[in-house]
Design an enzyme around this catalytic site. Structure first.
Site, PDB file in Angstrom:
ATOM      1  CB  ILE A  10      -1.014  -0.007   1.167  1.00  0.00           C
ATOM      2  CG1 ILE A  10      -2.153   0.967   0.883  1.00  0.00           C
ATOM      3  CG2 ILE A  10      -0.330   0.271   2.506  1.00  0.00           C
ATOM      4  CD1 ILE A  10      -3.378   0.779   1.734  1.00  0.00           C
ATOM      5  CG  ASP A  33       0.263   1.972  12.397  1.00  0.00           C
ATOM      6  OD1 ASP A  33       0.359   3.058  11.795  1.00  0.00           O
ATOM      7  OD2 ASP A  33       0.007   1.873  13.615  1.00  0.00           O
ATOM      8  CB  THR A 122      -7.155  -9.329   7.569  1.00  0.00           C
ATOM      9  OG1 THR A 122      -6.187  -8.569   6.838  1.00  0.00           O
ATOM     10  CG2 THR A 122      -8.549  -8.970   7.118  1.00  0.00           C
TER      11      THR A 122
HETATM   12  P1  ADP Z   1      -4.672  -4.916  11.821  1.00  0.00           P
HETATM   13  O1  ADP Z   1      -4.009  -4.523  13.112  1.00  0.00           O
HETATM   14  O2  ADP Z   1      -5.829  -4.009  11.472  1.00  0.00           O
HETATM   15  O3  ADP Z   1      -4.999  -6.376  11.761  1.00  0.00           O
HETATM   16  P2  ADP Z   1      -2.247  -5.260  10.174  1.00  0.00           P
HETATM   17  O4  ADP Z   1      -1.388  -4.156   9.667  1.00  0.00           O
HETATM   18  O5  ADP Z   1      -1.658  -6.189  11.188  1.00  0.00           O
HETATM   19  O6  ADP Z   1      -3.584  -4.551  10.691  1.00  0.00           O
HETATM   20  O7  ADP Z   1      -2.737  -6.140   8.949  1.00  0.00           O
HETATM   21  C1  ADP Z   1      -3.752  -5.775   8.064  1.00  0.00           C
HETATM   22  C2  ADP Z   1      -3.506  -6.415   6.707  1.00  0.00           C
HETATM   23  O8  ADP Z   1      -2.526  -5.677   5.979  1.00  0.00           O
HETATM   24  C3  ADP Z   1      -2.972  -7.845   6.736  1.00  0.00           C
HETATM   25  O9  ADP Z   1      -3.719  -8.595   5.787  1.00  0.00           O
HETATM   26  C4  ADP Z   1      -1.515  -7.704   6.300  1.00  0.00           C
HETATM   27  O10 ADP Z   1      -1.061  -8.857   5.590  1.00  0.00           O
HETATM   28  C5  ADP Z   1      -1.581  -6.529   5.375  1.00  0.00           C
HETATM   29  N1  ADP Z   1      -0.334  -5.756   5.162  1.00  0.00           N
HETATM   30  C6  ADP Z   1       0.776  -5.704   5.920  1.00  0.00           C
HETATM   31  N2  ADP Z   1       1.674  -4.852   5.381  1.00  0.00           N
HETATM   32  C7  ADP Z   1       1.111  -4.333   4.254  1.00  0.00           C
HETATM   33  C8  ADP Z   1       1.524  -3.407   3.237  1.00  0.00           C
HETATM   34  N3  ADP Z   1       2.728  -2.806   3.278  1.00  0.00           N
HETATM   35  N4  ADP Z   1       0.663  -3.134   2.229  1.00  0.00           N
HETATM   36  C9  ADP Z   1      -0.555  -3.706   2.175  1.00  0.00           C
HETATM   37  N5  ADP Z   1      -1.006  -4.584   3.085  1.00  0.00           N
HETATM   38  C10 ADP Z   1      -0.191  -4.909   4.115  1.00  0.00           C
END
Ligand code: ADP
Length: 172
Positions: A10, A33, A122
């Site tokens: 992202i 994040d 997720t």
């Molecule tokens: P939450 O705490 O809301 O579960 P996370 O960041 O742990 O948020 O994960 C949310 C989703 O984002 C997961 O499916 C993870 O695989 C995905 N994810 C992690 N890093 C990235 C990234 N750089 N770009 C897009 N999606 C990501």
């Protein structure tokens, strides 16, 4: 409004706004994040600190959304929202829905036309992918009637499994 899917990171999206799956502290964390703060640089955290000192002394409540600069990211804004932690004893889907609706409301207020969403909740928050994908797609589709400036919602899925879950949700 178009809903599109891409498999990728992202932080690399050339969109007006990227949505961050933040935690309520707004002080950064792991997953999306961490990646957003790492790639976006210190300007994002600086604005988050200012928000904590002003509008959100107790943190950003689950299901709400707020925007900051995107710092060094290709996007113009980061819209931080706090997804619910998945629970098997309590239905929190209204909060996951709210993340999407509120992020779009903020995007609309900014005049953003393209908005990228990760698969909120997720990761460490443990929401099953298929369920999260259905809720996310449904929330965005329903918001379509009230949201005006957003032309593209792009779900950016980190891996194949997440991509396929959103693909099925979109087909359903
Ligand atoms: P939450 O705490 O809301 O579960 P996370 O960041 O742990 O948020 O994960 C949310 C989703 O984002 C997961 O499916 C993870 O695989 C995905 N994810 C992690 N890093 C990235 C990234 N750089 N770009 C897009 N999606 C990501």
């Amino acid at each position: 409004m178009h809903i599109t899917l891409v498999q990728g990171d992202i932080t690399e999206q050339r969109v007006d706004a990227v949505v961050n799956a933040a935690n309520s502290s707004l002080m950064g964390g792991g997953g999306v994040d961490g990646a957003i703060h790492r790639r976006g640089g210190p300007a994002i955290l600086e604005e988050c600190r200012a928000l904590r000192a002003s509008r959100y002394p107790d943190g950003l409540p689950t299901g709400q959304a707020v925007a900051t600069t995107a710092g060094d990211l290709p996007a113009r804004w980061v819209i931080h929202t706090v997804g619910p932690i998945h629970s098997t004893s309590e239905d929190r889907s209204h909060l996951l829905r709210s993340c999407h609706v509120e992020a779009l409301r903020v995007a609309d207020g900014l005049g953003a036309r393209t908005v990228a969403f990760p698969a909120i909740s997720t990761g460490v928050y443990g929401w099953p992918l298929d369920s999260a994908a259905r809720i996310a797609v449904d929330a965005v589709r329903r918001a379509e009637t009230s949201v005006t400036s957003v032309e593209e919602v792009r779900f950016v899925l980190f891996d194949r499994k997440a991509y396929e879950a959103f693909e099925s949700a979109l087909a359903g």
